[in-house]
Design a protein around this motif. Structure first.
Motif, mmCIF file in Angstrom:
data_model
loop_
_atom_site.group_PDB
_atom_site.id
_atom_site.type_symbol
_atom_site.label_atom_id
_atom_site.label_comp_id
_atom_site.label_asym_id
_atom_site.label_seq_id
_atom_site.Cartn_x
_atom_site.Cartn_y
_atom_site.Cartn_z
ATOM 1 N N SER A 41 -70.917 17.546 -11.411
ATOM 2 C CA SER A 41 -70.575 18.965 -11.280
ATOM 3 C C SER A 41 -71.580 19.872 -11.993
ATOM 4 O O SER A 41 -71.914 20.955 -11.481
ATOM 5 N N SER A 42 -72.091 19.440 -13.144
ATOM 6 C CA SER A 42 -73.062 20.299 -13.853
ATOM 7 C C SER A 42 -74.316 20.496 -13.012
ATOM 8 O O SER A 42 -74.873 21.605 -12.952
ATOM 9 N N GLU A 59 -68.089 26.376 -15.264
ATOM 10 C CA GLU A 59 -67.453 25.056 -15.390
ATOM 11 C C GLU A 59 -66.146 25.233 -16.181
ATOM 12 O O GLU A 59 -65.890 26.322 -16.722
HETATM 13 MG MG LIG Z 1 -71.198 18.350 -16.847
#
Ligand SMILES: [Mg+2]
Ligand SMILES: Nc1nc2c(ncn2[C@@H]2O[C@H](COP(=O)(O)OP(=O)(O)OP(=O)(O)O)[C@@H](O)[C@H]2O)c(=O)[nH]1
Length: 501
Positions: A41-42, A59
């Motif tokens: 996801s990052s 996030e």
């Molecule tokens: Mg991450």
């Protein structure tokens, strides 16, 4: 216009369930990118920020409690299909947000990513039907080789953000969460696990308290009865045993007593009997004290009366005139016979010494007669003393038996009354305990019925509102949209896309 001040969804649900406050979330004009651990996801966020600087991507750590995004991008790795805990990550992220776009990351490294994507879609659909319309795309945000692939995700995201019903759907989703939570709280208030555990513990305590008192009472009664019976048996046996042995011992001594030693022997008999009485008395006190200690009663409740030596008259040694006369007669006759026989023999053997011989023979006859009378009297005295010892021992035995029975009975009565008092004390304590438990049980029952009443009053409207919200959510997918409900993010994207594409 009222719509300018209040959300139409809030008005709709507020009319159905007025007691449920509106969702206490602040909608942030951001897109949340999240996913399971190491899913990528990052990397996706970094690439999205680069490609779409006009939209704010965050996030999970960037959102504070109470904040909700306008859309959620759920990133799953192409390494393996989703697990239940992965689905839970999405549930938490999209609790107040209806718009979800799902992406399978690292598709550059996993050739079978389409299979994984299909499996993920199936798993998520099965997990919750709200995810049935979620678009699934493949991305490679940080590929080992080649350029990143994120266009499909951007397209799906644009389509989601441009949906005119986005704000309305998100608000409905937030309301769904709020209503489910309200229904859960009402149910928990009635079937509270803490209260149920406390009530169960109180009921167990109640049963145990009553049982302990009942069992304690019967155990003490049984223990008292058996201890007392045992004491009676052992002490009687002990007393009889001591009487029998002292009688045997004294009768053996009596068989050797001399006439001169008789007075002294009678004193010795008294002394021995007193010693036996003392022994038995000490035995009674010791045994009954042990019983008292074992039953938890103060030893001073043991009857302290001492046993006394029973009074039996002295042996009838003098009152035998007739027998003495008879013995004197028989002894005299026998002595006379001996004297005559000896003097006749002497006269024949030494006629010159006839007179002297007669004197000597007379003396011998007298001596024999005296010995016979004396010996017979001694044997008679011994027989009398022997019988007397038997009588004394029998009297002592019955006196000790009586003492044992009396003392044991007195002790039993004393202990019974002490135990009865203990039962009263136990009952009073039990009553206080039961009263305390019943008061608390009644309080819990009242709290439960209050909560049930509150639930019964509130739940129908909450459930009706929830049904309506879900209906609106499922219908909104096919709606044409609600004019004026696009959020700021949508406006920004639309403006951005307008001339450029
Ligand atoms: Mg991450
Ligand atoms: N081959 C390949 N590797 C990727 C891709 N995206 C991310 N990775 C790798 O996957 C690992 C995790 O990437 P992250 O973006 O940090 O994933 P994350 O989900 O943010 O990880 P956490 O925040 O630690 O849970 C890193 O080693 C990345 O290099 C991709 O598209 N292709």
């Amino acid at each position: 216009m009222t719509g300018a001040t209040r959300d139409p969804v809030d008005e709709l649900v507020g009319a159905l369930a007025p007691e449920v406050p509106p969702p206490a979330i602040r909608r942030r004009d951001v897109v949340l990118v999240t996913g399971p651990w190491l899913a990528g996801s990052s990397s996706v966020v970094a690439l999205l920020r680069e490609r779409r600087p006009d939209v704010e991507f965050v996030e999970s750590d960037d959102l504070r409690p109470g904040q909700a995004p306008v859309a959620v991008v759920f990133v799953a790795s192409a390494v393996a299909p989703l697990t239940d805990s992965d689905c839970a990550v999405l549930d938490a992220a999209a609790a107040h947000t209806d718009v979800v776009v799902a992406a399978v990351a690292k598709i550059d490294a996993h050739a079978n990513w389409r299979d994984v994507l299909d499996e993920d879609r199936r798993i998520l659909d099965a997990h919750d039907e709200r995810y049935r319309g979620v678009p699934w795309v493949g991305v490679a945000a940080a590929p080992d080789l080649g350029s990143p692939r994120i266009d499909d995700l951007l397209a799906a995201l644009d389509a989601a953000l441009l949906d005119p019903s986005l704000q309305r759907r998100n608000r409905l989703r937030a309301w769904e969460f709020r209503l489910i939570d309200a229904a859960r709280r009402h149910r928990e208030a009635v079937e509270s696990p803490g209260r149920a555990a406390r009530v169960a513990a109180l009921q167990a305590e109640r049963t145990e308290a009553a049982r302990a008192v009942r069992v304690g009472k019967s155990e003490r009664a049984v223990a008292l009865r058996s201890q007392i019976q045992q004491a009676r048996l052992q002490l009687s046996y002990f007393a009889r045993n001591r009487c029998a042995s002292v009688r045997t011992e004294l009768q053996e001594d009596a068989a050797e007593v001399t006439r001169r030693g008789v007075p002294q022997f009678l004193g010795y008999v008294e002394q021995r009997m007193s010693a036996v009485v003392g022994e038995v008395d000490a035995g009674i006190v010791e045994h009954l004290t042990d019983v008292a200690v074992e039953l938890g009663v103060a030893p001073d409740r043991v009857a302290p009366a001492r046993v006394s030596v029973p009074a039996v008259g002295r042996p009838p040694l003098k009152s035998r005139g007739l027998e003495t006369r008879l013995m004197v007669l028989v002894g005299g006759g026998f002595g006379l016979g001996v004297a005559l026989s000896l003097s006749r023999l002497f006269a024949d053997l030494a006629p010159g010494w006839t007179v002297a011989g007669a004197v000597v023979c007379t003396l011998i006859g007298v001596a024999v007669a005296a010995w016979m009378v004396g010996t017979r009297a001694l044997l008679l005295d011994r027989a009398v003393i022997d019988r007397w010892i038997g009588e004394r021992a029998a009297a002592l035995r019955s006196s000790l038996d009586e003492a044992v029975a009396t003392r044991v009975l007195a002790t039993e009565m004393a202990m019974t009354s002490v135990l009865a008092h203990q039962v009263e004390v136990d009952n009073a304590r039990l009553a206080a305990d039961l009263n305390r438990i019943d008061v608390e049980l009644r309080e819990h029952a009242a709290a439960r019925s209050q909560a049930a009443a509150a639930r019964d009053a509130a739940l129908p409207s909450v459930l009706a509102a929830l049904t309506r919200v879900r209906h609106e959510l499922s219908a909104s997918g096919s709606d044409e949209g609600v004019a004026g409900e696009q959020n700021d993010a949508v406006s920004v994207i639309a403006a951005q896309q307008g001339p450029g594409r």
